[in-house]
Design a protein around this motif. Structure first.
Motif, PDB file in Angstrom:
ATOM      1  N   VAL A  59      41.740  46.252  36.642  1.00 33.15           N
ATOM      2  CA  VAL A  59      40.328  46.438  36.960  1.00 33.15           C
ATOM      3  C   VAL A  59      39.619  45.114  37.177  1.00 33.15           C
ATOM      4  N   TYR A  60      39.874  44.130  36.310  1.00 32.49           N
ATOM      5  CA  TYR A  60      39.144  42.872  36.375  1.00 32.49           C
ATOM      6  C   TYR A  60      39.953  41.734  36.967  1.00 32.49           C
ATOM      7  N   GLY A  61      41.221  41.967  37.242  1.00 29.76           N
ATOM      8  CA  GLY A  61      42.053  40.920  37.806  1.00 29.76           C
ATOM      9  C   GLY A  61      42.339  39.787  36.838  1.00 29.76           C
ATOM     10  N   MET A  62      42.193  40.050  35.544  1.00 26.94           N
ATOM     11  CA  MET A  62      42.427  38.990  34.557  1.00 26.94           C
ATOM     12  C   MET A  62      43.883  38.555  34.584  1.00 26.94           C
ATOM     13  N   ASP A  63      44.078  37.272  34.460  1.00 27.21           N
ATOM     14  CA  ASP A  63      45.409  36.688  34.407  1.00 27.21           C
ATOM     15  C   ASP A  63      45.959  36.908  32.999  1.00 27.21           C
ATOM     16  N   LEU A  64      46.905  37.823  32.883  1.00 27.28           N
ATOM     17  CA  LEU A  64      47.445  38.145  31.563  1.00 27.28           C
ATOM     18  C   LEU A  64      48.208  36.982  30.954  1.00 27.28           C
ATOM     19  N   ASN A  65      48.810  36.163  31.787  1.00 23.67           N
ATOM     20  CA  ASN A  65      49.482  34.972  31.264  1.00 23.67           C
ATOM     21  C   ASN A  65      48.473  34.091  30.527  1.00 23.67           C
ATOM     22  N   TYR A  66      47.282  33.929  31.117  1.00 25.94           N
ATOM     23  CA  TYR A  66      46.248  33.137  30.456  1.00 25.94           C
ATOM     24  C   TYR A  66      45.770  33.817  29.171  1.00 25.94           C
ATOM     25  N   GLU A  74      49.206  27.819  38.578  1.00 29.22           N
ATOM     26  CA  GLU A  74      48.302  27.467  39.661  1.00 29.22           C
ATOM     27  C   GLU A  74      48.560  28.267  40.926  1.00 29.22           C
ATOM     28  N   GLU A  75      49.838  28.553  41.216  1.00 33.45           N
ATOM     29  CA  GLU A  75      50.111  29.318  42.431  1.00 33.45           C
ATOM     30  C   GLU A  75      49.576  30.745  42.318  1.00 33.45           C
ATOM     31  N   ASP A  76      49.536  31.296  41.110  1.00 31.20           N
ATOM     32  CA  ASP A  76      48.933  32.617  40.920  1.00 31.20           C
ATOM     33  C   ASP A  76      47.430  32.551  41.168  1.00 31.20           C
ATOM     34  N   VAL A  77      46.809  31.485  40.708  1.00 32.86           N
ATOM     35  CA  VAL A  77      45.370  31.309  40.913  1.00 32.86           C
ATOM     36  C   VAL A  77      45.068  31.195  42.397  1.00 32.86           C
ATOM     37  N   ALA A  78      45.842  30.394  43.110  1.00 33.32           N
ATOM     38  CA  ALA A  78      45.608  30.218  44.550  1.00 33.32           C
ATOM     39  C   ALA A  78      45.740  31.548  45.285  1.00 33.32           C
ATOM     40  N   ARG A  79      46.729  32.335  44.930  1.00 31.14           N
ATOM     41  CA  ARG A  79      46.935  33.633  45.568  1.00 31.14           C
ATOM     42  C   ARG A  79      45.743  34.551  45.315  1.00 31.14           C
ATOM     43  N   GLU A  80      45.262  34.558  44.097  1.00 28.46           N
ATOM     44  CA  GLU A  80      44.135  35.413  43.747  1.00 28.46           C
ATOM     45  C   GLU A  80      42.836  34.955  44.416  1.00 28.46           C
ATOM     46  N   LEU A  81      42.668  33.651  44.577  1.00 28.06           N
ATOM     47  CA  LEU A  81      41.459  33.136  45.216  1.00 28.06           C
ATOM     48  C   LEU A  81      41.288  33.670  46.635  1.00 28.06           C
ATOM     49  N   VAL A  82      42.377  33.797  47.338  1.00 27.14           N
ATOM     50  CA  VAL A  82      42.331  34.235  48.727  1.00 27.14           C
ATOM     51  C   VAL A  82      41.741  35.645  48.843  1.00 27.14           C
ATOM     52  N   ASN A  83      42.006  36.493  47.862  1.00 29.05           N
ATOM     53  CA  ASN A  83      41.588  37.893  47.935  1.00 29.05           C
ATOM     54  C   ASN A  83      40.546  38.254  46.891  1.00 29.05           C
ATOM     55  N   SER A  84      39.721  37.318  46.467  1.00 24.93           N
ATOM     56  CA  SER A  84      38.826  37.589  45.346  1.00 24.93           C
ATOM     57  C   SER A  84      37.364  37.688  45.757  1.00 24.93           C
ATOM     58  N   THR A  85      36.589  38.295  44.859  1.00 24.12           N
ATOM     59  CA  THR A  85      35.137  38.317  45.004  1.00 24.12           C
ATOM     60  C   THR A  85      34.610  36.957  44.543  1.00 24.12           C
ATOM     61  N   PRO A  86      33.347  36.633  44.806  1.00 21.09           N
ATOM     62  CA  PRO A  86      32.806  35.354  44.334  1.00 21.09           C
ATOM     63  C   PRO A  86      32.912  35.192  42.815  1.00 21.09           C
ATOM     64  N   GLU A  87      32.669  36.270  42.068  1.00 17.69           N
ATOM     65  CA  GLU A  87      32.763  36.182  40.604  1.00 17.69           C
ATOM     66  C   GLU A  87      34.194  35.898  40.169  1.00 17.69           C
ATOM     67  N   GLU A  88      35.140  36.596  40.797  1.00 23.72           N
ATOM     68  CA  GLU A  88      36.544  36.369  40.472  1.00 23.72           C
ATOM     69  C   GLU A  88      36.968  34.961  40.877  1.00 23.72           C
TER      70      GLU A  88
END
Length: 116
Positions: A59-66, A74-88
């Motif tokens: 639901v919130y796209g939280m990084d469970l590893n974190y 970092e590569e997970d963060v970059a991937r998520e940034l591409v498809n995220s809302t401004p808040e995410e």
């Protein structure tokens, strides 16, 4: 999970929730928990279930590893940034900056250890 681990995980959960701009009441509703039980999760008085972790991610796209380990890939963060809302995007950028700070501090400690 030990009480200490629950407390550390709870702090990360609270931080991630706040960064997303979600109240504890909204989060508890989404997780189908009472508000009191959710607050106990954030204080580390209860262990979080795998089902709750799955909802946080879906639901919130939280990084469970974190949330679980405190580390971000970092590569997970970059991937998520591409498809995220401004808040995410803000949430993921904050995680990335924290990772950079951890790497920098580790390097500084290693340099200090080499000097001694």
């Amino acid at each position: 999970m030990t009480k200490y681990c629950n407390q550390v995980l709870g702090k990360r959960l609270r931080k991630a929730r706040r960064m997303l701009g979600v109240t504890s009441e909204e989060m508890s509703e989404m997780l189908h928990l009472s508000a009191g039980h959710y607050r106990k999760l954030e204080r580390g008085e209860h262990a979080i279930s795998l089902g709750c972790l799955q909802v946080l991610h879906e639901v919130y796209g939280m990084d469970l590893n974190y949330i679980i380990t405190g580390h971000v890939r970092e590569e997970d963060v970059a991937r998520e940034l591409v498809n995220s809302t401004p808040e995410e995007a803000f949430y993921y950028m904050h995680q990335l900056l924290e990772s950079c700070e951890r790497v920098y501090m580790t390097q500084q400690r290693e340099k200090e250890a080499e000097k001694n």
